[in-house]
Design a protein around this motif. Sequence first.
Motif, PDB file in Angstrom:
ATOM      1  N   ARG A   1       0.807  -1.216   0.000  1.00 31.87           N
ATOM      2  CA  ARG A   1       0.000   0.000   0.000  1.00 31.87           C
ATOM      3  C   ARG A   1       0.851   1.282   0.000  1.00 31.87           C
ATOM      4  O   ARG A   1       0.517   2.255  -0.658  1.00 31.87           O
ATOM      5  CB  ARG A   1      -0.867  -0.047   1.266  1.00 31.87           C
ATOM      6  N   LEU A   2       1.951   1.245   0.754  1.00 30.33           N
ATOM      7  CA  LEU A   2       2.793   2.445   0.866  1.00 30.33           C
ATOM      8  C   LEU A   2       4.154   2.278   0.178  1.00 30.33           C
ATOM      9  O   LEU A   2       5.071   3.046   0.419  1.00 30.33           O
ATOM     10  CB  LEU A   2       3.000   2.803   2.348  1.00 30.33           C
ATOM     11  N   GLU A   3       4.264   1.276  -0.663  1.00 28.27           N
ATOM     12  CA  GLU A   3       5.573   1.031  -1.294  1.00 28.27           C
ATOM     13  C   GLU A   3       5.477   0.910  -2.811  1.00 28.27           C
ATOM     14  O   GLU A   3       6.023  -0.020  -3.400  1.00 28.27           O
ATOM     15  CB  GLU A   3       6.220  -0.233  -0.712  1.00 28.27           C
ATOM     16  N   ALA A   4       4.791   1.834  -3.464  1.00 27.21           N
ATOM     17  CA  ALA A   4       4.732   1.801  -4.931  1.00 27.21           C
ATOM     18  C   ALA A   4       6.115   2.109  -5.495  1.00 27.21           C
ATOM     19  O   ALA A   4       6.845   2.935  -4.958  1.00 27.21           O
ATOM     20  CB  ALA A   4       3.720   2.821  -5.424  1.00 27.21           C
ATOM     21  N   GLY A   5       6.454   1.428  -6.559  1.00 25.95           N
ATOM     22  CA  GLY A   5       7.760   1.643  -7.186  1.00 25.95           C
ATOM     23  C   GLY A   5       8.813   0.752  -6.548  1.00 25.95           C
ATOM     24  O   GLY A   5       8.623   0.222  -5.454  1.00 25.95           O
ATOM     25  N   THR A   6       9.920   0.595  -7.252  1.00 29.41           N
ATOM     26  CA  THR A   6      11.001  -0.270  -6.760  1.00 29.41           C
ATOM     27  C   THR A   6      11.598   0.327  -5.494  1.00 29.41           C
ATOM     28  O   THR A   6      11.965   1.499  -5.489  1.00 29.41           O
ATOM     29  CB  THR A   6      12.093  -0.390  -7.842  1.00 29.41           C
ATOM     30  N   ILE A   7      11.685  -0.457  -4.444  1.00 26.61           N
ATOM     31  CA  ILE A   7      12.274   0.069  -3.213  1.00 26.61           C
ATOM     32  C   ILE A   7      13.799   0.023  -3.295  1.00 26.61           C
ATOM     33  O   ILE A   7      14.367  -0.619  -4.179  1.00 26.61           O
ATOM     34  CB  ILE A   7      11.785  -0.665  -1.938  1.00 26.61           C
ATOM     35  N   ASN A   8      14.412   0.708  -2.332  1.00 32.00           N
ATOM     36  CA  ASN A   8      15.867   0.800  -2.293  1.00 32.00           C
ATOM     37  C   ASN A   8      16.452  -0.475  -1.679  1.00 32.00           C
ATOM     38  O   ASN A   8      16.761  -0.540  -0.496  1.00 32.00           O
ATOM     39  CB  ASN A   8      16.233   2.047  -1.471  1.00 32.00           C
ATOM     40  N   THR A   9      16.601  -1.501  -2.514  1.00 30.83           N
ATOM     41  CA  THR A   9      17.080  -2.791  -2.013  1.00 30.83           C
ATOM     42  C   THR A   9      18.543  -2.707  -1.564  1.00 30.83           C
ATOM     43  O   THR A   9      18.940  -3.377  -0.601  1.00 30.83           O
ATOM     44  CB  THR A   9      16.928  -3.882  -3.092  1.00 30.83           C
ATOM     45  N   VAL A  10      19.312  -1.874  -2.240  1.00 36.09           N
ATOM     46  CA  VAL A  10      20.699  -1.653  -1.815  1.00 36.09           C
ATOM     47  C   VAL A  10      20.704  -1.147  -0.375  1.00 36.09           C
ATOM     48  O   VAL A  10      21.436  -1.647   0.488  1.00 36.09           O
ATOM     49  CB  VAL A  10      21.383  -0.607  -2.740  1.00 36.09           C
ATOM     50  N   GLY A  11      19.840  -0.171  -0.137  1.00 39.42           N
ATOM     51  CA  GLY A  11      19.731   0.395   1.202  1.00 39.42           C
ATOM     52  C   GLY A  11      19.248  -0.619   2.219  1.00 39.42           C
ATOM     53  O   GLY A  11      19.728  -0.672   3.349  1.00 39.42           O
ATOM     54  N   VAL A  12      18.280  -1.441   1.808  1.00 39.96           N
ATOM     55  CA  VAL A  12      17.732  -2.454   2.724  1.00 39.96           C
ATOM     56  C   VAL A  12      18.823  -3.435   3.166  1.00 39.96           C
ATOM     57  O   VAL A  12      18.957  -3.731   4.359  1.00 39.96           O
ATOM     58  CB  VAL A  12      16.558  -3.216   2.060  1.00 39.96           C
ATOM     59  N   THR A  13      19.613  -3.912   2.208  1.00 37.72           N
ATOM     60  CA  THR A  13      20.647  -4.895   2.571  1.00 37.72           C
ATOM     61  C   THR A  13      21.676  -4.259   3.517  1.00 37.72           C
ATOM     62  O   THR A  13      22.130  -4.894   4.473  1.00 37.72           O
ATOM     63  CB  THR A  13      21.368  -5.474   1.330  1.00 37.72           C
ATOM     64  N   GLY A  14      22.002  -2.997   3.255  1.00 41.24           N
ATOM     65  CA  GLY A  14      22.940  -2.281   4.135  1.00 41.24           C
ATOM     66  C   GLY A  14      22.340  -2.041   5.508  1.00 41.24           C
ATOM     67  O   GLY A  14      23.009  -2.194   6.541  1.00 41.24           O
TER      68      GLY A  14
END
Lengths: 384, 73
Positions: free
Chosen positions: A244-257
């Motif tokens: 619902r609040l995450e339209a578009g590609t999320i920052n997966t680089v940031g998530v892993t970090g």
Amino acid sequence: MKVYLDNAATSWPKPPGVVEAITKYLNEYGGSPGRSGHDFAIQAAREVFETREILAGLYHVPDSENVIISANATHALNFAIKGLLEKGDHVIISHMEHNSVLRPLTYLHDEGLVRFDIARCDEKGYVDLEHMRSLILPETKMIICIHGSNVAGTIQPIAKIGALCKENGILFLVDAAQTSGFVPIDMQKENIDILAFTGHKKLYGPPGIGGLCMQKNISIKTLIHGGTGSKSDMAHHPEFYPDRLEAGTINTVGVTGLKAGIQYIQHKGIDSIRQNLSELTAHFMRELAKMEEVTIYGPEVHEERLPLISVNVKNKVPSDLAAKLDKEYGIMVRPGIHCSPLAHKSIGSFPQGTLRFSLGCFTTPEEVEYAIQSLKKIIDHENR
Amino acid sequence: MNYLLIFESTHHVMKAEKLLLAAGFRLDIISTPKEISSACGLSIRMKPENTDLEMVRLVLTENGLTFNIHEKK
């Protein structure tokens, strides 16, 4: 010598595991989470899932699907403020809020949608709870409070504010940008409905990652509609979280970090990091207090505070001091009003602002000593 | 023939995967086949010969997950 004392803006350096996790994602399995069924996409989706689970554990969120990934705390706060408030609502904030809260509310106010009042804070930055209570109106929908002040280092009694909100049926939104990873947060015990955090400060992730955590019954209208990898045959954006609040590609680089950053502090122990940093900060404060030209803001040395110290030096402008520290001594600090004019008004340092030294878990006693001696030299030199 | 478990969100697929693996089940994740849903999501695929569907249902519903089970040739 280069000494980085601007950790309240963004922490540096990052733990080696953070750099490794980011590099590993980019080099070995850089797929888009939730967008395909192939191996790399699934690996990426697992990383995102595990990160939500870790965050849910960190803040005591009842379900990890209620952990939303955003770019930073500002975006998360905007999601909550603009997605929950409706025409006619009233909001109470503290007099220590960052522009990330003040500006969205001012915008909504100027649009004729909401009204807000500001609860007084004392000169150390502590909110006046009785004043806050007196501001409650029948139409008060939300109280927003910064957990730890980026200006004065003050840590607010959020459990008491949470109790006040619960007692009056008001939503409680906490800005935990500075406290996440430093002060333990329990959304259940502290009656926090919504919590905004950032990943790049005391969670030691990279910049560009943050999020929103919420209780089960919070229904936030999304500001951004688009692709989610789910219900893709429908024109309507999905209602369920986190999509619902995450339209578009999320920052997966940031998530892993971010995941690696949290694992780092959990491995070292959040309590032990806090104890070391608090001792170092207290030592820094005691040495600064010996300099008669220096005024220190915020809680006393024996009180709880964030590992940051805002000061002013008699007859000196903070930006001049910061420039001198940087250019002549290699010490990086942040002068000015730190995006928080309200906070500076509370502690009596508006409009000149303060010179802020902020420590991180990699700050050494030697670096603190060097900063103390350097400031001393600047003051002595200029007084000659 | 395989069982396909369809969930509402990617998050639920990931959660189900974790729960089912922890319970000792074998599975893999695939893109949901078009004939089952055109929503483009992910599903969990399980082989009937080593899957006790009642146990799967129990593990998932105990953890608050809603899902549909399809049989695919």
